[in-house]
Scaffold this motif. Structure first.
Motif, mmCIF file in Angstrom:
data_model
loop_
_atom_site.group_PDB
_atom_site.id
_atom_site.type_symbol
_atom_site.label_atom_id
_atom_site.label_comp_id
_atom_site.label_asym_id
_atom_site.label_seq_id
_atom_site.Cartn_x
_atom_site.Cartn_y
_atom_site.Cartn_z
ATOM 1 N N GLU A 104 0.828 -1.194 0.000
ATOM 2 C CA GLU A 104 0.000 0.000 0.000
ATOM 3 C C GLU A 104 0.869 1.254 0.000
ATOM 4 N N LEU A 105 0.373 2.298 -0.666
ATOM 5 C CA LEU A 105 1.054 3.580 -0.701
ATOM 6 C C LEU A 105 0.259 4.596 0.095
ATOM 7 N N PRO A 106 0.938 5.445 0.859
ATOM 8 C CA PRO A 106 2.348 5.354 1.213
ATOM 9 C C PRO A 106 2.552 4.407 2.384
ATOM 10 N N ASP A 107 3.759 3.987 2.597
ATOM 11 C CA ASP A 107 4.089 3.152 3.740
ATOM 12 C C ASP A 107 3.905 3.955 5.029
ATOM 13 N N PRO A 108 3.430 3.337 6.094
ATOM 14 C CA PRO A 108 3.215 4.102 7.336
ATOM 15 C C PRO A 108 4.463 4.807 7.835
ATOM 16 N N ASP A 109 5.660 4.222 7.591
ATOM 17 C CA ASP A 109 6.892 4.885 8.055
ATOM 18 C C ASP A 109 7.161 6.174 7.291
ATOM 19 N N VAL A 110 6.657 6.271 6.055
ATOM 20 C CA VAL A 110 6.898 7.468 5.261
ATOM 21 C C VAL A 110 6.160 8.665 5.845
ATOM 22 N N LEU A 111 5.068 8.426 6.563
ATOM 23 C CA LEU A 111 4.297 9.516 7.126
ATOM 24 C C LEU A 111 4.988 10.170 8.319
ATOM 25 N N LYS A 112 6.065 9.597 8.800
ATOM 26 C CA LYS A 112 6.787 10.163 9.944
ATOM 27 C C LYS A 112 7.979 10.985 9.465
ATOM 28 N N VAL A 113 7.783 11.779 8.438
ATOM 29 C CA VAL A 113 8.878 12.543 7.853
ATOM 30 C C VAL A 113 9.403 13.573 8.838
ATOM 31 N N SER A 114 8.492 14.302 9.481
ATOM 32 C CA SER A 114 8.933 15.361 10.387
ATOM 33 C C SER A 114 9.694 14.810 11.585
ATOM 34 N N GLU A 115 9.367 13.597 12.019
ATOM 35 C CA GLU A 115 10.063 13.009 13.165
ATOM 36 C C GLU A 115 11.440 12.500 12.780
ATOM 37 N N VAL A 116 11.560 11.913 11.579
ATOM 38 C CA VAL A 116 12.830 11.320 11.173
ATOM 39 C C VAL A 116 13.849 12.396 10.831
ATOM 40 N N TYR A 117 13.396 13.462 10.163
ATOM 41 C CA TYR A 117 14.323 14.480 9.678
ATOM 42 C C TYR A 117 14.230 15.779 10.487
ATOM 43 N N LYS A 118 13.850 15.690 11.757
ATOM 44 C CA LYS A 118 13.722 16.912 12.552
ATOM 45 C C LYS A 118 15.071 17.539 12.857
ATOM 46 N N ASP A 119 16.157 16.761 12.875
ATOM 47 C CA ASP A 119 17.481 17.301 13.180
ATOM 48 C C ASP A 119 18.229 17.747 11.929
ATOM 49 N N PHE A 120 17.637 17.621 10.755
ATOM 50 C CA PHE A 120 18.295 18.009 9.503
ATOM 51 C C PHE A 120 17.941 19.451 9.172
ATOM 52 N N SER A 121 18.909 20.171 8.664
ATOM 53 C CA SER A 121 18.652 21.541 8.213
ATOM 54 C C SER A 121 17.972 21.514 6.849
ATOM 55 N N ALA A 122 17.422 22.648 6.439
ATOM 56 C CA ALA A 122 16.651 22.708 5.199
ATOM 57 C C ALA A 122 17.500 22.469 3.974
ATOM 58 N N ASP A 123 18.814 22.776 4.024
ATOM 59 C CA ASP A 123 19.644 22.628 2.834
ATOM 60 C C ASP A 123 20.089 21.199 2.590
#
Length: 217
Positions: A104-123
């Motif tokens: 199924e699309l999207p995978d449930p893990d894909v919906l946690k984008v803000s949690e996974v990449y919260k420590d990454f800068s915008a660039d």
């Protein structure tokens, strides 16, 4: 098409015939002819105005023809050259988008984008972080499965509608119109119609025989 009026006041329609399927009753072609005739009478025209050619009217090159442009799905669009160089590309180029992943699309893990990449800068964060993907956005059905509402796949590849018509032989027949015994309640409106408005309301009235003819067509 033939319309015969009775010599009375107010004027009533005696005969209304048309070559269409609904010609035995007052069809939309007869109604359109009556409205067009009334419009000519309001403009005090003694005859039908002539149809002007394209060279006798205002040029329309500067006016966009937006009425003929409608949104559509990418899979239904065909891109073709005005002068195809080969016969193999005469049919144009169509979208070959397909479901490239399984499940199924999207995978449930894909919906946690803000949690996974919260420590990454915008660039250095991936492009997916700018697509407003969140668990708070509801999922809708599409050709590729469940996708987020408002995403391009949700409206470019919606769930195909079934064209199979299911007939129910045991369904009861529709009631005859108008329904016997039904009467409109008295209105509390105090608006006083003019003579022309009163005649217009009288023209909308129909008999029981005419209503049943229209319903059975």
């Amino acid at each position: 098409m033939k319309i015969v009026f009775e010599n009375c006041s107010p004027v009533e329609i005696a005969v209304a015939k048309c070559s269409c399927v609904a010609g035995t009753a007052l069809c939309n072609h007869n109604v359109a002819l009556l409205f067009q005739t009334a419009h000519y009478s309001t403009l005090n025209l003694a005859a039908v105005p002539p149809v002007l050619s394209c060279t006798e009217t205002e040029q329309r090159w500067h006016k966009p023809r937006t009425m003929g442009v409608k949104p559509g799905r990418v899979s239904d669009m065909v891109f073709i050259s005005t002068k195809p160089k080969q016969f193999t590309v005469a049919d144009g180029v169509r979208s070959t988008r397909y479901k490239a992943v399984r499940g199924e699309l999207p995978d449930p893990d894909v919906l946690k984008v803000s949690e996974v990449y919260k420590d990454f800068s915008a660039d250095i964060a991936p492009l997916i972080t700018t697509m407003a993907i969140s668990v708070d956005v509801p999922l809708v059905n599409s050709t590729f499965g469940k996708v987020q509402e408002g995403s391009p796949i949700s409206y470019q590849h919606p769930l195909p509608l079934s064209r199979v018509i299911v007939r129910h032989p045991d369904a009861p027949p529709p009631p005859p119109l108008p329904v016997d015994g039904y009467r409109l309640e008295p209105t509390t409106c105090e608006f006083v119609c003019s003579h022309q408005q009163h005649l217009h309301l009288l023209s909308l009235a129909t008999t029981l025989l005419m209503a049943r003819k229209i319903f059975l067509i």
